[in-house]
Design a protein around this motif. Structure first.
Motif, short mmCIF file in Angstrom:
data_model
loop_
_atom_site.label_atom_id
_atom_site.label_comp_id
_atom_site.label_asym_id
_atom_site.label_seq_id
_atom_site.Cartn_x
_atom_site.Cartn_y
_atom_site.Cartn_z
N LEU A 66 -6.98 55.58 39.74
CA LEU A 66 -6.03 54.87 40.59
C LEU A 66 -4.89 55.81 40.93
N ASP A 70 -1.09 53.30 44.64
CA ASP A 70 -1.86 52.09 44.39
C ASP A 70 -1.47 51.45 43.06
N LYS A 73 1.93 49.77 43.50
CA LYS A 73 1.81 48.52 44.25
C LYS A 73 1.54 47.33 43.33
N LYS A 74 0.81 47.58 42.25
CA LYS A 74 0.46 46.52 41.31
C LYS A 74 1.66 46.07 40.47
N SER A 97 1.70 60.01 50.32
CA SER A 97 0.57 59.93 49.40
C SER A 97 0.38 61.30 48.78
#
Length: 241
Positions: A66, A70, A73-74, A97
């Motif tokens: 991951l 990403d 974001k969680k 990124s």
């Protein structure tokens, strides 16, 4: 890693890169690469390749990791600076990124954000690296069943021995074990560790560690003459590379 030939030197060099990327020790990086190449562990890999300079390996399916964005974001529902950073990231269409902390630090500098945002980013990166480590080396599940705990407590403890004079490799013998048997191994000749045999072939025993508890369940792969029936024999026939 592509389908090509690897030598021990190739693997050690690749381990340096993995060490930097995942912020782990060199030994841990060697274990990671060895398992991706299909070996039980680094010892198994080293023994196998020591007899030849190179080995041709099959293509390896990399485990998808991951990415930082990403993962971040969680964290959007957290009521903390980490959650605030995640929300800001989601609403920022120019969020970069990358695979390094410096990429994100440089981006925040261009926005002239408060110092607290940079601190939140640094803390988030530490948490993210911790997450990656857990994915590579998950902890054994806690045993809640009382019967299993009782069995675990009844297993032999680690045995420490003094004044052991190792048996020369040319004079070693082999003891026969079957899957499920309890045996002993010693890494340095002073401490014997209880193990359970999982599998056997013409040259090796595969087993799982029983002690210490924090390493219980870890699997290793050693030569037949290095797995013994008593702590004393294990220290006399300790593991040699």
């Amino acid at each position: 890693m592509d389908n090509q030939q690897y030598s021990l030197d190739n693997i050690r060099n690749k381990a340096k890169k993995v060490k930097r990327e995942l912020d782990i020790t060199h030994t841990q990086a060697l274990e990671v690469i060895a398992k991706k190449l299909g070996y039980s562990n680094w010892t198994h890999c080293c023994r196998t390749l020591s007899g030849s300079n190179v080995i041709e390996v099959k293509p390896i399916i990399e485990t998808a990791q991951l990415g930082f964005s990403d993962w971040l974001k969680k964290q959007k529902n957290r009521d903390s600076p980490l959650g605030d950073l995640a929300k800001d990231m989601i609403s920022d269409c120019n969020w970069p990124s990358g695979n390094s902390l410096e990429t994100y630090q440089d981006y925040l500098l261009t926005l002239n954000v408060p110092l607290g945002a940079t601190k939140a980013l640094n803390a988030a990166w530490v948490s993210y690296k911790g997450y990656l480590k857990k994915q590579l080396h998950p902890r054994p599940k806690v045993v809640n069943d009382k019967n299993k705990v009782r069995i675990l407590n009844n297993l032999p403890k680690i045995v420490y021995l003094k004044n052991i004079r190792p048996v020369h490799i040319s004079k070693r013998t082999i003891e026969k074990f079957n899957p499920g048997d309890l045996a002993w191994i010693s890494w340095e000749g002073r401490k014997a560790i209880p193990v359970t045999i999982l599998d056997v072939d013409d040259r090796h025993y595969t087993f799982k560690i029983e002690r210490p508890i924090k390493k219980a369940g870890n699997q290793h792969y050693l030569l037949l003459d290095e797995v013994r029936s008593t702590p004393e024999l294990a220290c006399l026939n300790y593991v040699t590379l």
